[in-house]
Enzyme design. Structure first.
Site, mmCIF file in Angstrom:
data_model
loop_
_atom_site.group_PDB
_atom_site.id
_atom_site.type_symbol
_atom_site.label_atom_id
_atom_site.label_comp_id
_atom_site.label_asym_id
_atom_site.label_seq_id
_atom_site.Cartn_x
_atom_site.Cartn_y
_atom_site.Cartn_z
ATOM 1 N N GLU A 1 4.040 -4.709 -4.173
ATOM 2 C CA GLU A 1 2.643 -5.129 -4.050
ATOM 3 C C GLU A 1 2.502 -6.645 -3.996
ATOM 4 O O GLU A 1 1.704 -7.172 -3.232
ATOM 5 C CB GLU A 1 1.808 -4.563 -5.212
ATOM 6 N N TYR B 1 -6.666 -6.608 -7.065
ATOM 7 C CA TYR B 1 -6.046 -5.636 -6.171
ATOM 8 C C TYR B 1 -4.745 -5.073 -6.742
ATOM 9 O O TYR B 1 -4.557 -3.860 -6.868
ATOM 10 C CB TYR B 1 -5.775 -6.227 -4.775
ATOM 11 N N ASP C 1 -8.188 -3.414 -0.876
ATOM 12 C CA ASP C 1 -7.577 -4.554 -0.187
ATOM 13 C C ASP C 1 -8.355 -4.772 1.108
ATOM 14 O O ASP C 1 -9.377 -4.139 1.349
ATOM 15 C CB ASP C 1 -6.096 -4.281 0.090
#
Length: 302
Positions: A37, A120, A138
């Site tokens: 991520e 996020y 996102d």
DNA sequence: CACACGTGGAG
DNA sequence: TCTCCAAGTGT
């Protein structure tokens, strides 16, 4: 068309069409997902793939990374861009060891408190690594929701609380199904409902898309400010860091001076790298990546 | 809230 | 060529 069936449509499409990305595998650790991520922030999948593989091979658990220097992390980061992320990921590994026994926590508030982990990423890890029900918003999800639900050509430039609420309302009640739906929304935005040339002909929600229903008004140009690069401090930082990354220790100031003619700008860029924890002075007139090895004894810097 | 922060590929 | 943009975060 209920919110639930919207998620169902996208989820079913995802199950048939999802890309085979390694961090989506069944036995991927929360740490590996967290690393993916962070690397994927503002960075295309194809560029992340090889770096992610190498990173996890070398540092399969947070403690392994925490035990090494930021310089090693910066080098392993390669040319992914935004190298501060590498430093933050290293800081994150240290924090995981210090505060969480070397494990990635499953609580949203604890995830949010980690370096480099924002709105996020915290939700992405909570959902994808731990199967929790959180809106994961996102740029892809915001675009999908803006178009298909709100009927607008594009989402706003930044994520707002309202975006989280709007997305949360689309999620199935069951946590595992919600996490799957979030991944599906992101995938749809990434490969079908793209920014420039959406492939509506193959979109699973085309029949219920508010944007299509309202005539699909063309996106109104760039939502963001033009992001110039040439001639900016960013470019100079990149040039300086490239030299330091490829060196094996301290680099003499004169060698750094060669990367950019403007003394004022070059000095400012170097100072910025120091401030950001990427670079540190090494001796009188040399610099090195933070934590990097000192110059070999008796060896003159060249 | 605006701005800084890398890099490289596609159109 | 040149613009746009790719799973954001921190200040």
């Amino acid at each position: 068309m209920t919110e639930q069936s919207f998620a169902d449509r996208v989820s079913r499409w995802y199950e048939q069409n999802a890309r085979d990305l390694p961090w989506r595998g069944p036995d991927v650790s929360p740490w590996a997902i967290l690393v993916s991520e962070v690397m994927l922030q503002q960075t295309p999948v194809v560029r992340v793939l090889p770096v992610w593989e190498a990173w996890l091979a070398r540092w399969p658990v947070p403690a392994a990374l925490a035990a090494e220097s930021p310089a090693d992390a910066i080098r392993m980061w390669g040319r992914l861009g935004y190298p501060r992320r590498a430093v933050r990921l290293h800081e994150c590994a240290v924090a995981l060891v210090d505060r969480h026994g070397g494990e990635v926590p499953d609580r949203l508030d604890q995830l949010l408190a980690l370096p480099g982990v924002g709105t996020y990423t915290a939700r992405a890890v909570a959902a994808f690594a731990f199967g929790q029900r959180h809106p994961v918003v996102d740029t892809n999800v915001r675009r999908v929701v803006a178009r298909a639900v709100a009927g607008e050509p594009d989402a706003g430039p930044t994520t707002r609380p309202a975006d989280l609420v709007a997305t949360e309302e689309l999620l199935p009640v069951e946590p595992a199904a919600a996490a799957l739906a979030s991944a599906a929304f992101m995938e749809l935005g990434a490969v079908v409902c793209t920014a420039r040339s959406p492939r509506c002909a193959v979109c699973p929600v085309e029949p219920v898309c508010a944007w299509r229903a309202s005539g699909q008004e063309a996106p109104t140009g760039p939502t963001r400010r033009p992001q110039r690069y040439a001639g900016t401090d960013r470019q100079v930082r990149g040039l300086l860091l490239a030299v330091l990354r490829e060196a094996t220790g301290p680099v003499p100031r004169p060698r750094l001076d060669q990367v950019w003619a403007d003394d004022v700008q070059r000095s400012r860029a170097l100072a910025g790298l120091v401030t950001d924890g990427l670079v540190e002075p090494a001796g009188e007139a040399a610099y090195r990546l933070v934590g990097d090895a000192p110059a070999p004894a008796g060896q003159p810097l060249t």
